[in-house]
Design a protein around this motif. Sequence first.
Motif, short mmCIF file in Angstrom:
data_model
loop_
_atom_site.label_atom_id
_atom_site.label_comp_id
_atom_site.label_asym_id
_atom_site.label_seq_id
_atom_site.Cartn_x
_atom_site.Cartn_y
_atom_site.Cartn_z
N GLN A 20 0.82 -1.20 0.00
CA GLN A 20 0.00 0.00 0.00
C GLN A 20 0.86 1.26 0.00
OE1 GLN A 20 -2.79 0.11 3.21
NE2 GLN A 20 -3.79 1.98 2.52
N SER A 21 2.00 1.19 0.64
CA SER A 21 2.90 2.34 0.70
C SER A 21 3.57 2.63 -0.63
CB SER A 21 3.99 2.09 1.75
OG SER A 21 4.79 0.98 1.35
N GLY A 22 3.48 1.69 -1.56
CA GLY A 22 4.20 1.84 -2.82
C GLY A 22 5.51 1.09 -2.84
N ALA A 23 5.94 0.54 -1.68
CA ALA A 23 7.17 -0.25 -1.64
C ALA A 23 6.94 -1.60 -2.29
CB ALA A 23 7.62 -0.45 -0.20
N PRO A 24 7.94 -2.16 -2.96
CA PRO A 24 7.74 -3.44 -3.64
C PRO A 24 7.52 -4.58 -2.65
CG PRO A 24 10.06 -2.78 -3.71
CD PRO A 24 9.30 -1.62 -3.16
N ALA A 25 6.51 -5.40 -2.92
CA ALA A 25 6.25 -6.60 -2.12
C ALA A 25 6.74 -7.84 -2.84
CB ALA A 25 4.75 -6.72 -1.83
N GLY A 26 7.18 -7.68 -4.08
CA GLY A 26 7.76 -8.76 -4.86
C GLY A 26 8.83 -8.20 -5.76
N GLY A 27 9.88 -8.98 -6.01
CA GLY A 27 10.96 -8.50 -6.86
C GLY A 27 10.53 -8.32 -8.30
N GLU A 28 11.10 -7.33 -8.98
CA GLU A 28 10.72 -7.07 -10.37
C GLU A 28 11.26 -8.15 -11.29
OE1 GLU A 28 11.17 -3.56 -13.78
OE2 GLU A 28 11.89 -3.24 -11.73
N VAL A 30 12.85 -11.25 -10.26
CA VAL A 30 12.46 -12.53 -9.70
C VAL A 30 11.56 -12.24 -8.51
CG1 VAL A 30 13.27 -14.70 -8.67
CG2 VAL A 30 14.67 -13.54 -10.40
N ARG A 31 10.36 -12.82 -8.50
CA ARG A 31 9.34 -12.41 -7.52
C ARG A 31 9.78 -12.59 -6.07
NH1 ARG A 31 4.19 -11.54 -8.70
NH2 ARG A 31 3.46 -12.56 -6.80
N ASP A 32 10.53 -13.66 -5.77
CA ASP A 32 10.89 -13.90 -4.37
C ASP A 32 12.26 -13.35 -4.01
OD1 ASP A 32 12.38 -15.66 -5.82
OD2 ASP A 32 11.99 -17.40 -4.55
N ARG A 33 12.84 -12.52 -4.86
CA ARG A 33 14.12 -11.88 -4.55
C ARG A 33 14.03 -10.40 -4.88
NH1 ARG A 33 19.27 -14.93 -6.80
NH2 ARG A 33 20.20 -13.40 -5.40
N LEU A 199 18.73 -7.23 5.79
CA LEU A 199 18.30 -8.55 5.34
C LEU A 199 16.86 -8.85 5.75
CD1 LEU A 199 21.52 -10.60 6.18
CD2 LEU A 199 20.74 -9.87 3.92
N ASP A 200 16.43 -8.30 6.90
CA ASP A 200 15.06 -8.50 7.34
C ASP A 200 14.06 -7.95 6.32
OD1 ASP A 200 12.88 -9.03 9.09
OD2 ASP A 200 12.94 -6.97 9.81
N HIS A 201 14.45 -6.86 5.65
CA HIS A 201 13.58 -6.28 4.62
C HIS A 201 13.78 -6.95 3.26
CE1 HIS A 201 13.22 -3.14 7.68
NE2 HIS A 201 12.13 -2.76 7.06
N ALA A 202 14.73 -7.86 3.18
CA ALA A 202 14.99 -8.55 1.90
C ALA A 202 14.34 -9.93 1.84
CB ALA A 202 16.50 -8.68 1.68
N VAL A 203 13.86 -10.43 2.98
CA VAL A 203 13.23 -11.75 2.99
C VAL A 203 11.71 -11.61 3.00
CG1 VAL A 203 15.20 -12.80 4.16
CG2 VAL A 203 13.29 -11.92 5.52
N THR A 207 9.84 -17.65 8.50
CA THR A 207 10.86 -18.67 8.78
C THR A 207 12.24 -18.13 8.48
OG1 THR A 207 9.29 -20.44 8.24
CG2 THR A 207 11.63 -21.00 8.25
N ALA A 208 12.40 -17.51 7.31
CA ALA A 208 13.69 -16.93 6.96
C ALA A 208 14.06 -15.81 7.92
CB ALA A 208 13.64 -16.40 5.52
N ARG A 209 13.07 -15.02 8.32
CA ARG A 209 13.32 -13.91 9.25
C ARG A 209 13.78 -14.44 10.60
NH1 ARG A 209 9.14 -11.46 7.82
NH2 ARG A 209 10.20 -10.11 6.34
N LEU A 210 13.13 -15.48 11.08
CA LEU A 210 13.51 -16.08 12.36
C LEU A 210 14.94 -16.62 12.31
CD1 LEU A 210 12.68 -17.03 15.21
CD2 LEU A 210 11.79 -19.12 14.15
N PHE A 211 15.29 -17.28 11.21
CA PHE A 211 16.64 -17.83 11.06
C PHE A 211 17.68 -16.71 11.07
CE2 PHE A 211 20.17 -18.91 8.19
CZ PHE A 211 20.69 -20.02 8.86
N LEU A 212 17.40 -15.63 10.37
CA LEU A 212 18.34 -14.51 10.32
C LEU A 212 18.54 -13.90 11.70
CD1 LEU A 212 17.25 -12.63 7.07
CD2 LEU A 212 19.49 -13.66 7.51
#
Length: 313
Positions: A20-28, A30-33, A199-203, A207-212
């Motif tokens: 909603q803020s305009g920040a990307p929620a998916g990579g342009e 590759v969607r998950d990166r 990195l928290d904003h990159a995952v 699960t990935a956040r918890l691991f980091l």
Amino acid sequence: MSPQDDSNQTDIRGALDEAQSGAPAGGEAVRDRFSAGEVFQRIVASAEEEMESRNQELFFSGIAAGFAITLTVMAYAAVSAAVGNTAPLIKPFLYPLGFIFIILGHYQLYTEETLPPVTLVLTRLASIPALLRVWGLVIIGNLIGVGIGAFMLANTGVLSADAAVVAGEFGLEILRMPWWDVFFKAVFAGWLVGGLVWLDHAVRTSTARLFLIYLIMYTIPVTGLFHIITSMTDGLYLFFHGEAALWPVTREIILPVLFGNTLGGVLPVAILNYAQTEEHRFPGDMAPEDELSLREWFLGGFVGRSRVEFENE
């Protein structure tokens, strides 16, 4: 597929890939990166939300975060007392516990606040006084929460006798070190925590956040580095336990770790990451035209008020 269907799919994908803020929620690409620029935009959007928080919200969230660190010190002391010096890699096993509560619970912790608001200041979407307002409220709230937790650990039976001795050693170890050694250890800890925020904003998954969170915060005690909030707890525990006066604790523990964490969180991460995202700094609802003038940037034309509030006037 008709052109209308193709257009509808594009609109749906755009909605999924943009918050909603305009920040990307998916990579342009590759969607998950996310690219570095997309990560930076997500941090900017997150920081704007924090900048718009009321003083009361920041302050009490800071208290909650400071008190939550009590879990880290309590668990670290208990495990260390149980295993002794024979298993140095096991002693910090539960050290990340309080940070997991804080980061996943979205409490305000000073070290996690060094990077996001700085991105707004670097992009001139927020003033320097606005940054100092956020930092000040959060660190004061953290200090109060830490003080409550340290007092309870020092004056109740929460810690066993052995764990209480170990908890005292945490602070005494720092007091025995030269000031500059403590400072540079804190710089590297600040760098790690700043990297965690990036990195928290990159995952995209919890699960990935918890691991980091676990891996990076575990690295701090294993390598002998110092985090300001846990070190503050260690120092105030000594004070409340009657093992050190308040001024030596402040001068030899709190100040060098605070300065080191701040420098380590701002310079290597915020500024270097900012430099590599020159062409892709703004989320979708922001633009370079939103930048503050130099006078507003230095003197705080937007202090206590957000860019959005000014646009709605």
